[in-house]
Write a protein that holds these residues in place. Structure first.
Motif, PDB file in Angstrom:
ATOM      1  N   ASP A  45     -18.307  49.579  42.918  1.00 53.91           N
ATOM      2  CA  ASP A  45     -18.274  51.022  42.704  1.00 53.91           C
ATOM      3  C   ASP A  45     -17.737  51.255  41.298  1.00 53.91           C
ATOM      4  O   ASP A  45     -17.306  50.315  40.628  1.00 53.91           O
ATOM      5  CB  ASP A  45     -17.382  51.681  43.761  1.00 53.91           C
ATOM      6  CG  ASP A  45     -17.659  53.166  43.901  1.00 53.91           C
ATOM      7  OD1 ASP A  45     -18.522  53.670  43.167  1.00 53.91           O
ATOM      8  OD2 ASP A  45     -17.001  53.822  44.732  1.00 53.91           O
ATOM      9  N   ASN A  54     -21.715  46.733  39.894  1.00 52.35           N
ATOM     10  CA  ASN A  54     -22.688  47.817  39.821  1.00 52.35           C
ATOM     11  C   ASN A  54     -22.701  48.388  38.402  1.00 52.35           C
ATOM     12  O   ASN A  54     -22.109  49.441  38.133  1.00 52.35           O
ATOM     13  CB  ASN A  54     -22.347  48.903  40.847  1.00 52.35           C
ATOM     14  CG  ASN A  54     -23.524  49.826  41.106  1.00 52.35           C
ATOM     15  OD1 ASN A  54     -24.412  49.951  40.267  1.00 52.35           O
ATOM     16  ND2 ASN A  54     -23.528  50.466  42.249  1.00 52.35           N
ATOM     17  N   GLN A  73     -24.330  52.050  37.953  1.00 49.33           N
ATOM     18  CA  GLN A  73     -23.483  53.198  38.242  1.00 49.33           C
ATOM     19  C   GLN A  73     -22.470  53.433  37.123  1.00 49.33           C
ATOM     20  O   GLN A  73     -22.175  54.582  36.770  1.00 49.33           O
ATOM     21  CB  GLN A  73     -22.752  52.994  39.570  1.00 49.33           C
ATOM     22  CG  GLN A  73     -21.942  54.216  40.009  1.00 49.33           C
ATOM     23  CD  GLN A  73     -21.290  54.015  41.362  1.00 49.33           C
ATOM     24  OE1 GLN A  73     -21.502  53.010  42.019  1.00 49.33           O
ATOM     25  NE2 GLN A  73     -20.483  54.975  41.772  1.00 49.33           N
ATOM     26  N   SER A 118     -24.322  55.079  34.170  1.00 51.73           N
ATOM     27  CA  SER A 118     -24.682  56.462  34.515  1.00 51.73           C
ATOM     28  C   SER A 118     -23.459  57.366  34.469  1.00 51.73           C
ATOM     29  O   SER A 118     -23.519  58.494  33.968  1.00 51.73           O
ATOM     30  CB  SER A 118     -25.324  56.509  35.904  1.00 51.73           C
ATOM     31  OG  SER A 118     -26.526  55.766  35.939  1.00 51.73           O
ATOM     32  N   GLU A 150     -26.542  44.721  41.609  1.00 52.22           N
ATOM     33  CA  GLU A 150     -27.268  45.938  41.960  1.00 52.22           C
ATOM     34  C   GLU A 150     -28.446  46.118  41.003  1.00 52.22           C
ATOM     35  O   GLU A 150     -28.442  45.611  39.881  1.00 52.22           O
ATOM     36  CB  GLU A 150     -26.338  47.161  41.876  1.00 52.22           C
ATOM     37  CG  GLU A 150     -25.074  47.051  42.722  1.00 52.22           C
ATOM     38  CD  GLU A 150     -25.359  47.099  44.206  1.00 52.22           C
ATOM     39  OE1 GLU A 150     -26.433  47.590  44.589  1.00 52.22           O
ATOM     40  OE2 GLU A 150     -24.501  46.642  44.993  1.00 52.22           O
TER      41      GLU A 150
END
Length: 343
Positions: A139, A171, A174, A177, A203
């Protein structure tokens, strides 16, 4: 804004839990001795003046006074003046991989510690720029919103460890982003995302995220840390991470993926090893970005706040001195008087 002029003295606050532990051990020993003397209820009747709670309250007051004294020695200061400075620089969001594989020691002292040292040196070279920090594993979340407060950036950096994120993995998509959404809304300014990772991406979508960031005018730089030979992951107790079959897990730098990410983000890929070459290469690349005017909120004219802390210490000590460890004789006499009236 509150700050401490001598924050190193705050380490003395570790004395507080030590004193609590000593107090607890003493209480246990005292309780055991009383039980050897006789029945606790009978002893309570034989010692009516002994208070159950007052000694603990006095101890808490002394601990609070000691903690405030340590805070006072650290010289708390409050920014009393706010100025809005015009600066000419760039905005940089750093995405730091804190998955367990970053604990590998193929780069001294470890991949994670080397990354933190690299970020700290990068911050030291900034003067008119803004910086933000995102940590990610399975995460991602913003550890430090974009700011020109370099002191806070270093403070947040010290507390980073893999335990911050329970979901393991890497990840990168993420993280990129989230970084793309974390810049200010100011225009005509160079922006960069720096991803520090060992490249073990678990990911999908990382390249797409890098391309989307580049379309927004953001350059994505990838710092690959580690080596391709692989290294075990220490667990902190002298052992290494193993898989379900009991085999030692080896983590290796995925340079191919790092190159592809940098290419998708129109940035550079830089390999991080035990040398300091990466710092110069990264600073040279960031220097090429367009600098723009930025407004930064700066706290200045810091006033000492030890006087207020000192007053609190004096009040606590006064209450502690005035409070007796035994029960108030006046209250006990009133209690006995009420019993006589009932008879």
């Amino acid at each position: 804004m509150l700050r401490f002029e001598d924050p190193i003295f705050l380490w003395l606050l570790w004395i507080i839990p030590v004193l609590i532990l000593v107090r607890f051990i003493g209480w246990r020993k005292r309780r055991a001795k009383l039980r050897r003397l006789g029945d606790p209820e009978l002893l309570k009747q034989l010692m009516p003046d002994i208070s159950k709670y007052r000694p603990t309250v006095k101890f808490v007051l002394m601990l609070a006074a000691l903690a405030l004294l340590i805070v006072m020695v650290a010289r708390p200061q409050m920014g009393s003046k706010v100025s809005h400075d015009k600066r000419n620089g760039i905005e940089t969001m750093i995405c730091l991989d804190i998955s367990n594989s970053m604990l590998a020691e193929d780069v001294a002292p470890s991949r994670l510690d080397k990354s933190k040292m690299l970020i700290e040196n990068l911050v030291d070279n900034f003067s008119n720029d803004k910086i933000g920090l995102i940590v990610f594993a399975g995460d991602a979340f913003v550890q430090l919103p974009i700011t020109s407060d370099y002191v806070s950036a270093k403070m947040f950096l010290q507390n980073i460890s893999p335990s911050l994120i329970q979901t393991q993995g890497t990840n990168i998509a993420q993280a990129i982003s989230l970084a793309s959404k974390s810049f200010t809304q100011q225009e005509n300014i160079g922006r960069a995302i720096i991803v520090i990772t060992d490249g073990e991406n678990h990911e999908v979508g990382a390249q797409d995220a890098a391309q989307m960031a580049n379309k927004k005018g953001i350059n994505v730089f990838i710092l690959g840390i580690g080596n391709a030979k692989g290294a075990p992951i220490p667990m902190g107790d002298g052992s290494y991470l193993t898989d379900n079959a009991g085999n030692t897990v080896m983590t290796a730098l995925n340079e191919q993926m790092c190159h592809e990410l940098a290419q998708a983000g129109k940035g550079q890929y830089i390999h991080v090893d035990n040398t300091s070459d990466v710092e110069k290469a990264l600073n040279d690349d960031l220097a090429k970005l367009q600098k723009g005017d930025m407004t930064s909120v700066i706290y200045s004219a810091y006033d000492e706040q030890f006087q207020a802390v000192g007053i609190l210490i004096i009040l606590l000590l006064l209450v502690e001195v005035c409070m007796m460890e035994v029960k108030n004789p006046m209250l006990r006499n009133i209690k006995f008087f009420k019993k006589d009236l009932k008879k």
